[in-house]
Design a protein around this motif. Structure first.
Motif, PDB file in Angstrom:
ATOM      1  N   ALA A  16      -3.247   0.688  -3.525  1.00  0.00           N
ATOM      2  CA  ALA A  16      -3.145  -0.614  -2.857  1.00  0.00           C
ATOM      3  C   ALA A  16      -3.073  -1.669  -3.943  1.00  0.00           C
TER       4      ALA A  16
ATOM      5  N   THR B 270       0.845  -1.188   0.000  1.00  0.00           N
ATOM      6  CA  THR B 270       0.000   0.000   0.000  1.00  0.00           C
ATOM      7  C   THR B 270       0.883   1.242   0.000  1.00  0.00           C
TER       8      THR B 270
ATOM      9  N   GLU C 271      -4.988   7.108   1.183  1.00  0.00           N
ATOM     10  CA  GLU C 271      -4.342   5.952   0.565  1.00  0.00           C
ATOM     11  C   GLU C 271      -4.246   6.237  -0.922  1.00  0.00           C
TER      12      GLU C 271
END
Length: 61
Positions: free
Chosen positions: A52, A36, A49
């Motif tokens: 991933a 990630t 984020e």
């Protein structure tokens, strides 16, 4: 990138980190958990984020 910034100033902006989801010392072919990429603010707060990896796709693919 601000080319006139000194070293102290260079460490105050956002940072990207890669997390292996398991022991980072493993060779790439032995990783089973997805990696990630995450973005953190200059003061270390988690922001987002960025990416991933898909489960089952090896890091060295």
């Amino acid at each position: 990138m601000e080319s006139t910034a000194d070293e102290r100033q260079a460490h105050t902006g956002p940072k990207g980190y890669l997390y292996p989801g398991e022991n980072a010392d493993l060779p790439a072919a032995e990783h089973e958990e997805p990696w990630t990429a995450a973005l953190y603010s200059g003061d270390g707060e988690y922001t987002n984020e960025l990416f991933a990896a898909q489960v089952g796709i090896p890091l060295d693919a």
